[in-house]
Design a protein around this motif. Structure first.
Motif, PDB file in Angstrom:
ATOM      1  N   ALA A   4       0.832  -1.206   0.000  1.00  0.00           N
ATOM      2  CA  ALA A   4       0.000   0.000   0.000  1.00  0.00           C
ATOM      3  C   ALA A   4       0.867   1.256   0.000  1.00  0.00           C
ATOM      4  CB  ALA A   4      -0.937  -0.004   1.207  1.00  0.00           C
ATOM      5  N   PHE A   5       1.947   1.215   0.800  1.00  0.00           N
ATOM      6  CA  PHE A   5       2.848   2.371   0.863  1.00  0.00           C
ATOM      7  C   PHE A   5       3.496   2.630  -0.496  1.00  0.00           C
ATOM      8  CE2 PHE A   5       7.193   3.977   1.328  1.00  0.00           C
ATOM      9  CZ  PHE A   5       6.945   5.191   1.963  1.00  0.00           C
ATOM     10  N   GLU A   6       3.956   1.568  -1.148  1.00  0.00           N
ATOM     11  CA  GLU A   6       4.626   1.722  -2.439  1.00  0.00           C
ATOM     12  C   GLU A   6       3.666   2.253  -3.506  1.00  0.00           C
ATOM     13  OE1 GLU A   6       7.760   1.531  -3.153  1.00  0.00           O
ATOM     14  OE2 GLU A   6       8.311   0.964  -1.100  1.00  0.00           O
ATOM     15  N   VAL A   7       2.430   1.753  -3.489  1.00  0.00           N
ATOM     16  CA  VAL A   7       1.435   2.228  -4.458  1.00  0.00           C
ATOM     17  C   VAL A   7       1.132   3.707  -4.222  1.00  0.00           C
ATOM     18  CG1 VAL A   7      -0.970   2.021  -5.197  1.00  0.00           C
ATOM     19  CG2 VAL A   7       0.410  -0.034  -4.833  1.00  0.00           C
ATOM     20  N   LYS A   8       0.944   4.077  -2.958  1.00  0.00           N
ATOM     21  CA  LYS A   8       0.674   5.474  -2.642  1.00  0.00           C
ATOM     22  C   LYS A   8       1.840   6.374  -3.072  1.00  0.00           C
ATOM     23  CE  LYS A   8      -2.262   4.529   1.367  1.00  0.00           C
ATOM     24  NZ  LYS A   8      -2.383   4.649   2.829  1.00  0.00           N
ATOM     25  N   LYS A   9       3.061   5.908  -2.827  1.00  0.00           N
ATOM     26  CA  LYS A   9       4.230   6.687  -3.197  1.00  0.00           C
ATOM     27  C   LYS A   9       4.304   6.859  -4.716  1.00  0.00           C
ATOM     28  CE  LYS A   9       9.257   6.935  -2.532  1.00  0.00           C
ATOM     29  NZ  LYS A   9       9.565   7.207  -3.952  1.00  0.00           N
ATOM     30  N   GLU A  10       4.016   5.779  -5.448  1.00  0.00           N
ATOM     31  CA  GLU A  10       4.045   5.841  -6.911  1.00  0.00           C
ATOM     32  C   GLU A  10       3.005   6.819  -7.430  1.00  0.00           C
ATOM     33  OE1 GLU A  10       4.906   5.230 -10.855  1.00  0.00           O
ATOM     34  OE2 GLU A  10       6.066   4.606  -9.087  1.00  0.00           O
ATOM     35  N   LEU A  11       1.797   6.758  -6.864  1.00  0.00           N
ATOM     36  CA  LEU A  11       0.742   7.682  -7.286  1.00  0.00           C
ATOM     37  C   LEU A  11       1.106   9.129  -6.971  1.00  0.00           C
ATOM     38  CD1 LEU A  11      -2.446   5.717  -6.133  1.00  0.00           C
ATOM     39  CD2 LEU A  11      -1.765   6.201  -8.494  1.00  0.00           C
ATOM     40  N   ALA A  12       1.647   9.337  -5.777  1.00  0.00           N
ATOM     41  CA  ALA A  12       2.028  10.697  -5.376  1.00  0.00           C
ATOM     42  C   ALA A  12       3.151  11.237  -6.255  1.00  0.00           C
ATOM     43  CB  ALA A  12       2.448  10.707  -3.904  1.00  0.00           C
ATOM     44  N   ASP A  13       4.173  10.415  -6.516  1.00  0.00           N
ATOM     45  CA  ASP A  13       5.296  10.855  -7.358  1.00  0.00           C
ATOM     46  C   ASP A  13       4.814  11.215  -8.759  1.00  0.00           C
ATOM     47  OD1 ASP A  13       7.013  10.497  -5.275  1.00  0.00           O
ATOM     48  OD2 ASP A  13       7.818   8.566  -5.980  1.00  0.00           O
ATOM     49  N   ARG A  14       3.930  10.379  -9.310  1.00  0.00           N
ATOM     50  CA  ARG A  14       3.420  10.634 -10.655  1.00  0.00           C
ATOM     51  C   ARG A  14       2.576  11.901 -10.669  1.00  0.00           C
ATOM     52  NH1 ARG A  14      -0.797   6.491 -13.184  1.00  0.00           N
ATOM     53  NH2 ARG A  14      -2.146   7.688 -11.779  1.00  0.00           N
ATOM     54  N   TYR A  15       1.693  12.025  -9.687  1.00  0.00           N
ATOM     55  CA  TYR A  15       0.781  13.171  -9.628  1.00  0.00           C
ATOM     56  C   TYR A  15       1.540  14.482  -9.452  1.00  0.00           C
ATOM     57  CZ  TYR A  15      -2.809  16.351  -7.887  1.00  0.00           C
ATOM     58  OH  TYR A  15      -3.628  17.440  -7.706  1.00  0.00           O
ATOM     59  N   PHE A  16       2.368  14.539  -8.415  1.00  0.00           N
ATOM     60  CA  PHE A  16       3.043  15.807  -8.116  1.00  0.00           C
ATOM     61  C   PHE A  16       4.176  16.097  -9.105  1.00  0.00           C
ATOM     62  CE2 PHE A  16       1.078  14.899  -3.961  1.00  0.00           C
ATOM     63  CZ  PHE A  16       0.389  16.088  -3.799  1.00  0.00           C
ATOM     64  N   GLY A  17       4.765  15.041  -9.675  1.00  0.00           N
ATOM     65  CA  GLY A  17       5.805  15.264 -10.681  1.00  0.00           C
ATOM     66  C   GLY A  17       5.237  15.926 -11.914  1.00  0.00           C
ATOM     67  N   PHE A  18       4.112  15.426 -12.404  1.00  0.00           N
ATOM     68  CA  PHE A  18       3.473  16.000 -13.581  1.00  0.00           C
ATOM     69  C   PHE A  18       2.936  17.388 -13.264  1.00  0.00           C
ATOM     70  CE2 PHE A  18       0.787  14.448 -17.449  1.00  0.00           C
ATOM     71  CZ  PHE A  18       1.247  15.542 -18.178  1.00  0.00           C
ATOM     72  N   ARG A  19       2.365  17.529 -12.086  1.00  0.00           N
ATOM     73  CA  ARG A  19       1.819  18.834 -11.687  1.00  0.00           C
ATOM     74  C   ARG A  19       2.928  19.884 -11.595  1.00  0.00           C
ATOM     75  NH1 ARG A  19      -3.142  20.236  -8.423  1.00  0.00           N
ATOM     76  NH2 ARG A  19      -2.830  22.400  -7.826  1.00  0.00           N
ATOM     77  N   LYS A  20       4.092  19.485 -11.112  1.00  0.00           N
ATOM     78  CA  LYS A  20       5.210  20.424 -11.003  1.00  0.00           C
ATOM     79  C   LYS A  20       5.643  20.918 -12.374  1.00  0.00           C
ATOM     80  CE  LYS A  20       9.888  20.954  -9.152  1.00  0.00           C
ATOM     81  NZ  LYS A  20      11.029  20.294  -8.492  1.00  0.00           N
ATOM     82  N   ILE A  21       5.646  20.031 -13.357  1.00  0.00           N
ATOM     83  CA  ILE A  21       6.010  20.432 -14.725  1.00  0.00           C
ATOM     84  C   ILE A  21       5.040  21.506 -15.229  1.00  0.00           C
ATOM     85  CG2 ILE A  21       6.110  19.645 -17.123  1.00  0.00           C
ATOM     86  CD1 ILE A  21       7.109  16.948 -16.066  1.00  0.00           C
ATOM     87  N   ILE A  22       3.746  21.271 -15.012  1.00  0.00           N
ATOM     88  CA  ILE A  22       2.733  22.243 -15.447  1.00  0.00           C
ATOM     89  C   ILE A  22       2.929  23.584 -14.741  1.00  0.00           C
ATOM     90  CG2 ILE A  22       0.265  22.762 -15.457  1.00  0.00           C
ATOM     91  CD1 ILE A  22      -0.226  19.737 -15.727  1.00  0.00           C
ATOM     92  N   GLU A  23       3.182  23.532 -13.440  1.00  0.00           N
ATOM     93  CA  GLU A  23       3.361  24.764 -12.672  1.00  0.00           C
ATOM     94  C   GLU A  23       4.613  25.514 -13.124  1.00  0.00           C
ATOM     95  OE1 GLU A  23       3.333  23.261  -8.702  1.00  0.00           O
ATOM     96  OE2 GLU A  23       1.129  23.353  -8.529  1.00  0.00           O
TER      97      GLU A  23
END
Length: 239
Positions: free
Chosen positions: A9-28
């Protein structure tokens, strides 16, 4: 020692967070760069195009001639004009002081100065227009990035999925039950939604290209002749 489910569960959450915030950071970052380039273009509009126009104003002096200049060039609405400009001898000297003066006669010097400033204006308008086109393309790219972001990141689905990984589902009676309901998820999604930046045409004026001096030389020459005839004591060499 954490069990396998907790670790997974921790690894899945980390993967989702990294993908979400990584892409969001590019947009920002792209949005910040876009907004900074808007500021740069606004400053160039004022410092280059505005300054060229003010120089032409102090040579023409007459309001009717200034309006004729905008009609001839197709620039449209008169920009950066203040009547005080043509009433202040100090401003006149300052805005013309660093221009190269050349010509054998007073009339030639006046005419050459006008055409030199006009050529500078044409160049700066062309550069500004290219900047506007680049900014419009950047804004479209950011919009596409945001659309792609939401295609790949369903915030409501992600949050409900994470809640399920914590062992709860909507309507369950577990320890997390009621902590996140569907309405809360929707509200949070709205708060977190990324909005595209405003289109450049909503922020900066869109200028039409102005023709090279050689294409409208006769019309410009009439302006020059009229303006010069109304300033018998003016000599660019004596600024």
């Amino acid at each position: 020692m954490p069990d396998l489910n907790t670790t997974l569960a921790f690894e899945v959450k980390k993967e989702l967070a990294d993908r979400y915030f990584g892409f969001r950071k590019i947009i920002e970052e792209d949005t910040n760069a876009y907004q900074q380039n808007i500021i740069t273009s606004a400053l160039e509009l004022e410092n280059k195009i505005g300054f060229d126009l003010v120089r032409l104003y102090v040579l023409l002096r007459d309001n009717a001639l200034i309006n004729d200049l905008f009609k001839i060039t197709g620039l449209g609405e008169v920009l950066f004009y203040d009547q005080y400009i043509n009433k202040s001898a100090t401003i006149r000297r300052r805005v013309l002081a660093d221009i190269r003066v050349h010509g054998l006669t007073r009339k030639w010097r006046f005419q050459n100065m006008f055409f030199d400033i006009y050529d500078s204006l044409e160049k700066h308008v062309a550069e500004y227009r290219q900047n506007i086109l680049d900014l419009a393309e950047d804004q479209e790219t950011i919009k596409e990035e945001i659309n792609l972001f939401y295609q790949k990141n369903d915030i409501s689905g992600i949050m409900l999925f994470l809640r399920g990984m914590d062992g709860t589902t909507p309507g369950s009676s577990g320890p997390m039950a009621g902590a996140i309901n569907t309405d809360n998820v929707i509200t949070m999604e709205q708060k977190m939604r990324i909005q595209p930046p405003q289109p450049v045409e909503k922020i900066l004026p869109i200028l039409s290209p102005i023709p090279p001096a050689k294409e409208i030389k006769n019309e410009l020459q009439k302006l020059i002749d009229t303006a010069f005839s109304r300033q018998p004591g003016f000599d660019p060499k004596k600024l």
